[in-house]
Design a protein around this motif. Structure first.
Motif, PDB file in Angstrom:
ATOM      1  N   LEU A  78       0.839  -1.203   0.000  1.00 38.05           N
ATOM      2  CA  LEU A  78       0.000   0.000   0.000  1.00 38.05           C
ATOM      3  C   LEU A  78       0.877   1.257   0.000  1.00 38.05           C
ATOM      4  O   LEU A  78       0.636   2.198  -0.777  1.00 38.05           O
ATOM      5  CB  LEU A  78      -0.912  -0.014   1.229  1.00 38.05           C
ATOM      6  N   VAL A  92       1.030   4.210  -2.802  1.00 41.14           N
ATOM      7  CA  VAL A  92       0.742   5.588  -2.396  1.00 41.14           C
ATOM      8  C   VAL A  92       1.902   6.501  -2.775  1.00 41.14           C
ATOM      9  O   VAL A  92       1.711   7.572  -3.346  1.00 41.14           O
ATOM     10  CB  VAL A  92       0.460   5.659  -0.877  1.00 41.14           C
ATOM     11  N   VAL A  93       3.126   6.064  -2.490  1.00 39.55           N
ATOM     12  CA  VAL A  93       4.296   6.889  -2.791  1.00 39.55           C
ATOM     13  C   VAL A  93       4.528   6.982  -4.305  1.00 39.55           C
ATOM     14  O   VAL A  93       4.910   8.027  -4.816  1.00 39.55           O
ATOM     15  CB  VAL A  93       5.541   6.350  -2.069  1.00 39.55           C
ATOM     16  N   ASP A  96      -3.193   4.118  -8.074  1.00 43.48           N
ATOM     17  CA  ASP A  96      -4.260   3.470  -7.312  1.00 43.48           C
ATOM     18  C   ASP A  96      -3.717   2.199  -6.655  1.00 43.48           C
ATOM     19  O   ASP A  96      -3.027   1.408  -7.307  1.00 43.48           O
ATOM     20  CB  ASP A  96      -5.413   3.091  -8.245  1.00 43.48           C
ATOM     21  N   PRO A  97      -4.038   1.991  -5.368  1.00 38.47           N
ATOM     22  CA  PRO A  97      -3.517   0.804  -4.678  1.00 38.47           C
ATOM     23  C   PRO A  97      -3.978  -0.497  -5.347  1.00 38.47           C
ATOM     24  O   PRO A  97      -5.173  -0.702  -5.557  1.00 38.47           O
ATOM     25  CB  PRO A  97      -4.097   0.924  -3.274  1.00 38.47           C
ATOM     26  N   LEU A 102       9.020  14.201   0.555  1.00 38.06           N
ATOM     27  CA  LEU A 102       8.276  13.034   0.069  1.00 38.06           C
ATOM     28  C   LEU A 102       6.814  13.118   0.521  1.00 38.06           C
ATOM     29  O   LEU A 102       5.886  12.898  -0.273  1.00 38.06           O
ATOM     30  CB  LEU A 102       8.927  11.750   0.602  1.00 38.06           C
ATOM     31  N   VAL A 105       3.473  13.258  -1.807  1.00 39.30           N
ATOM     32  CA  VAL A 105       2.459  12.222  -1.646  1.00 39.30           C
ATOM     33  C   VAL A 105       1.105  12.862  -1.348  1.00 39.30           C
ATOM     34  O   VAL A 105       0.089  12.515  -1.948  1.00 39.30           O
ATOM     35  CB  VAL A 105       2.857  11.236  -0.522  1.00 39.30           C
ATOM     36  N   PRO A 162       6.814  11.743  -6.670  1.00 43.52           N
ATOM     37  CA  PRO A 162       7.832  12.324  -5.782  1.00 43.52           C
ATOM     38  C   PRO A 162       9.004  12.899  -6.572  1.00 43.52           C
ATOM     39  O   PRO A 162       9.608  12.213  -7.391  1.00 43.52           O
ATOM     40  CB  PRO A 162       8.280  11.144  -4.924  1.00 43.52           C
ATOM     41  N   PHE A 218      12.304  11.019  -6.686  1.00 40.68           N
ATOM     42  CA  PHE A 218      12.595   9.920  -7.606  1.00 40.68           C
ATOM     43  C   PHE A 218      12.940  10.433  -8.999  1.00 40.68           C
ATOM     44  O   PHE A 218      13.204   9.643  -9.896  1.00 40.68           O
ATOM     45  CB  PHE A 218      11.403   8.969  -7.706  1.00 40.68           C
ATOM     46  N   ARG A 220     -15.174   4.627  -6.873  1.00 41.67           N
ATOM     47  CA  ARG A 220     -13.975   4.316  -7.644  1.00 41.67           C
ATOM     48  C   ARG A 220     -13.949   2.868  -8.121  1.00 41.67           C
ATOM     49  O   ARG A 220     -12.974   2.430  -8.729  1.00 41.67           O
ATOM     50  CB  ARG A 220     -12.734   4.611  -6.803  1.00 41.67           C
ATOM     51  N   PHE A 255     -13.822   0.086  -6.306  1.00 45.77           N
ATOM     52  CA  PHE A 255     -13.069  -0.861  -5.498  1.00 45.77           C
ATOM     53  C   PHE A 255     -14.018  -1.944  -5.006  1.00 45.77           C
ATOM     54  O   PHE A 255     -15.240  -1.811  -5.074  1.00 45.77           O
ATOM     55  CB  PHE A 255     -12.425  -0.161  -4.295  1.00 45.77           C
ATOM     56  N   VAL A 294      -5.298  10.499   0.202  1.00 46.66           N
ATOM     57  CA  VAL A 294      -3.943  10.130  -0.201  1.00 46.66           C
ATOM     58  C   VAL A 294      -3.915   8.684  -0.700  1.00 46.66           C
ATOM     59  O   VAL A 294      -3.345   8.383  -1.749  1.00 46.66           O
ATOM     60  CB  VAL A 294      -2.961  10.315   0.974  1.00 46.66           C
ATOM     61  N   VAL A 295      -4.567   7.785   0.045  1.00 45.93           N
ATOM     62  CA  VAL A 295      -4.567   6.375  -0.347  1.00 45.93           C
ATOM     63  C   VAL A 295      -5.410   6.155  -1.604  1.00 45.93           C
ATOM     64  O   VAL A 295      -5.055   5.353  -2.465  1.00 45.93           O
ATOM     65  CB  VAL A 295      -5.068   5.492   0.817  1.00 45.93           C
ATOM     66  N   ALA A 296      -6.502   6.887  -1.736  1.00 44.60           N
ATOM     67  CA  ALA A 296      -7.358   6.729  -2.918  1.00 44.60           C
ATOM     68  C   ALA A 296      -6.790   7.486  -4.115  1.00 44.60           C
ATOM     69  O   ALA A 296      -7.419   7.540  -5.160  1.00 44.60           O
ATOM     70  CB  ALA A 296      -8.779   7.183  -2.617  1.00 44.60           C
ATOM     71  N   ASN A 297      -5.616   8.084  -3.940  1.00 41.19           N
ATOM     72  CA  ASN A 297      -4.896   8.692  -5.057  1.00 41.19           C
ATOM     73  C   ASN A 297      -5.658   9.860  -5.690  1.00 41.19           C
ATOM     74  O   ASN A 297      -5.831   9.920  -6.908  1.00 41.19           O
ATOM     75  CB  ASN A 297      -4.614   7.596  -6.098  1.00 41.19           C
TER      76      ASN A 297
END
Lengths: 212, 212, 212
Positions: free
Chosen positions: A129, A133-134, A138-139, B129, B133, B139, B142, C24, C26, C133-136
């Motif tokens: 994950l 994210v980084v 999309d995860p 970073l 994010v 980032p 990178f 999204r 998921f 952040v996680v869902a981009n």
């Protein structure tokens, strides 16, 4: 022996991070950072929640697998890219190993069963994950096309349940890890998948990411 | 004196966060939050790994630099935007300061040399970073076009090596910070860059982010 | 009674996470993970900064609201989607509750007033930020069209100021939470918004996210 398995799990996960760095055109330093984050991130989050010094910072040997992954991807990117299936198999092995060792670590630190199962899940899926994210995508974890978190949840829950009735030990952990591994592989092979988040949702109605 | 340098480092990093907020059309609150995250995030992550109360929460004076950055960007965005080069210079100064102070902090808390070098790197590059994010972009760290993490890694490793042989003190730290700063500036000036993550990779074969 | 309010706050936030998962495309596991992260993430970050075991891991009852949100979104996504306004109202209720309980928790752990206000803000907006952040996607928190962080900042600051002069208690917290709630609702109703990050910025000059 447990350490060897653990380091193998870190290596497999780090490989997926370094491969993503190569696909996105990042440099070798990005490969190292993204690989380390993928391989070690889940365990670091678990240890921070447990309030202990993260293993990855406590024992430098944990940095060797990400270094090895960088080297492998640098020299063998072409061949490795073609072996998408082995990578998925290795990643499944890492998932099985990490969700069981993560749950055991949490139980050993006196967490309640529910929290231990949660932390096993966190250890198993957290690194991937963080990688996504980084890397700004999309995860993969939320991809509705196969099962990823569900086998890890089951594995961590089984470890916790066995622990509660007094069944412990490395063989039991290995068996649960193998079960998680098998379920993950079978879900890839037979396209098993969980229901969508909404019963009535169908592709035409899902909303794409907003234009940016 | 060390505090003044530290606050300057926070200010330079916060400036880059607030500038990004302005470029992306966020409001002044977003400017404050993104600037704070950039300026303070790396140190907060370091302190959480060390298991101590993050300095930024312990001492309110650390919130002044992000506030100053918000004010500067609000009133001087036009001029500041045109001075892209000074910003990069300031950011390089922050990088040099943070990777050295981060490593020293970790060593003072009894971390092993490898972990201390890692935490120096984390302190140096973590804020930027987190900025990228949270702001939902690839980032900068990178970016294969110049060196960013590598000088910070070197600086943190040098501090750790000098510490091991008993060389410590603010002048040594200042010298290492200056070296990191110089390497970063030279890498910008002469387009030094690290190898790609994969030896055989070339632009036409790198994969763009998947359509969303 | 405080627990009931807290669990309601978690539920409202988790609902916004599970709804986003549905939009999204998921799966139901993504709905659970994203809902949990939204509902519990802010408090987990606060507890990690405080150096205590995160409440969400300490007490399994906190996992029930995210589970309930998954069920609601699964069966009632169509109707829920149409009720965008109620969702925003619930989310505002969660914001008011979390920024006050977060600040109180920090004060009870002996944090200084500024840090306590910061941690109240973190508790209030952290879960939604992690969700985005996680869902981009770009953080809703930074949307310049209404006020979100500002009412939470005010609420957390008020709690801290009252605490300093000796005014405490559940009724005071409820009053502050209600004020935050009201300000958030009014900002939605009347399109109150904070100034842009840069005074001279106007839409045509803001820079879109770079092409990917």
């Amino acid at each position: 022996m447990a350490l060897v398995f653990d380091l193998l799990g870190v290596f497999f996960f780090a490989l997926s991070g370094s491969l993503l760095a190569a696909r996105r055109g990042f440099d070798i330093v990005g490969s190292l950072l993204l690989g380390s984050l993928t391989g070690l991130g889940g365990g670091v989050v678990r240890d921070i929640v447990l309030g202990v010094t993260p293993t990855a910072f406590d024992d430098p040997v944990y940095l060797l697998p990400p270094l090895a992954a960088v080297v492998v991807v640098y020299f063998l990117h072409g061949p490795v890219r073609r072996f998408r299936r082995p990578i998925l198999v290795f990643d499944a092995a890492g998932l099985g190993l990490f969700c069981t060792t993560g749950a055991v670590t949490a139980l050993e630190h006196g967490m309640n069963p529910v929290a231990a199962a949660l932390l096993g899940l966190t250890t198993g899926v957290g690194g991937g994950l963080l990688r996504d994210v980084v890397a700004n995508r999309d995860p993969q974890l939320f991809d509705p096309g196969d099962l990823y978190a569900l086998p890890a949840m089951l594995g961590a829950a089984l470890i916790t349940a066995f622990w509660a009735v007094g069944w412990r030990g490395v063989w039991l952990e290995a068996a649960v890890a193998a079960l998680v591994f098998a379920l993950r592989i079978l879900s890839l092979r037979f396209h098993w998948h969980a229901p969508h988040a909404a019963r009535t949702s169908h592709p035409a109605r899902t909303e794409p990411a907003p234009p940016r």
